[in-house]
Enzyme design. Sequence first.
Site, PDB file in Angstrom:
ATOM      1  N   ASP A   1      -6.943   6.358   9.668  1.00 31.03           N
ATOM      2  CA  ASP A   1      -7.327   5.896   7.986  1.00 31.03           C
ATOM      3  C   ASP A   1      -8.071   4.534   7.922  1.00 31.03           C
ATOM      4  OD1 ASP A   1      -6.918   5.568   5.689  1.00 31.03           O
ATOM      5  OD2 ASP A   1      -4.940   4.462   5.593  1.00 31.03           O
TER       6      ASP A   1
ATOM      7  N   GLY B   1       0.743  -1.135  -0.068  1.00 30.09           N
ATOM      8  CA  GLY B   1      -0.073   0.219  -0.003  1.00 30.09           C
ATOM      9  C   GLY B   1       0.925   1.300   0.046  1.00 30.09           C
TER      10      GLY B   1
END
Length: 380
Positions: free
Chosen positions: A176, A60
């Site tokens: 997040d 990611g």
Amino acid sequence: MVIQKRKLNKVKQEHFREHGGLLLFDRMKSEKGLAFTVFSEAELIQVTDNYDNSRILGKGGHGMVYKGIVKNNVPAAIKRCFLVDERQKKEFGKEMLILSQINHKNIVKLLGCCLEVEVPILVYEFVPNGTLFELIHGKNRALQISFSTLLRIAHEAAEGLNFLHSYASPPIIHGDVKSSNILLDDNYMAKVSDFGASILAPSDKEQFVTMVQGTCGYLDPEYMQTCQLTDKSDVYSFGVILLEILTGQLPLKLEGSEKQRSLSLLFLSAMKENNLDAVLVSHVKGQESMELLGGLADLAKRCLDMCGDNRPSMKEVADELNRLRKLSVHPWVRVNVETEAECLLVGESTTPYEIELSTGYPADESDDQPMNPRSSYYAR
């Protein structure tokens, strides 16, 4: 070679001190029951075959995750972060101590870390069955998960976030929240992940972050304007996850008008026009009552309020999802409540359905579980 080895050891020691390793060791000695391991770089290189590509679980924007078998034959997800800011470097050891003591069934357990490298490496428990994102949008979509299972997963994730906000000391803001950070274990129970990159809630409300971080489509508009991350920023992002469950759509598309690109704007526009049916995914409309879907849509709308103060807390979100789960089990409860009361008064025996009503869970949830578990992991 001896000189180079000494230099390397010196650099490792500097990194270790810089990241708060001495504080960690001191606390671990004084609290012998602390279930946390400080790994050496050599140990993690060995268990990942020198970070071989075959060990990659996911990649990611914040790091690469590898699978490895650590001490006591425990499978683990080893995350090499790409970068860490100066504030995090100074507070890393202290924050790892706090995060290591978090023990909740709906939060991925942080097993340990490695501090003798420039950017600390985090070691989490391994969670095998992919993510909520994959169930809704990705490879696991073919499993045809029932809406009641998705609702259960959302409720469990909300309970995990509520624990971080309300019961961790000090409180922890995830920062997040997204469907790809909700992992699923062997029984498809939700586990909130990647909170190691989150921040401790500042004691001084005047503290601000210097750079907006997060994932497009999930970012709180108020956070983007003020650069101040709060627990209500997590609530906004969780509202987007509820939209994914209701609509089956991605949070952000690259084509179309501004309203069509943003799932939040598309949903809020449909709610304003009293046209929720237009955005609901087709198979959901067939599975559940509009009373339940309307209740979930209303909760999502409250989470997506532009003003953070008007949004519910994660505890309120979790409580409302628990109520909706009961409604999902019994869509007819409110309609037949008087009839049931009369039956009970004349001495009817307790049925499995009444047991479900009192607990909020089906008497047998075996049909609610996917039949094809797979082994995967998703990193943001």
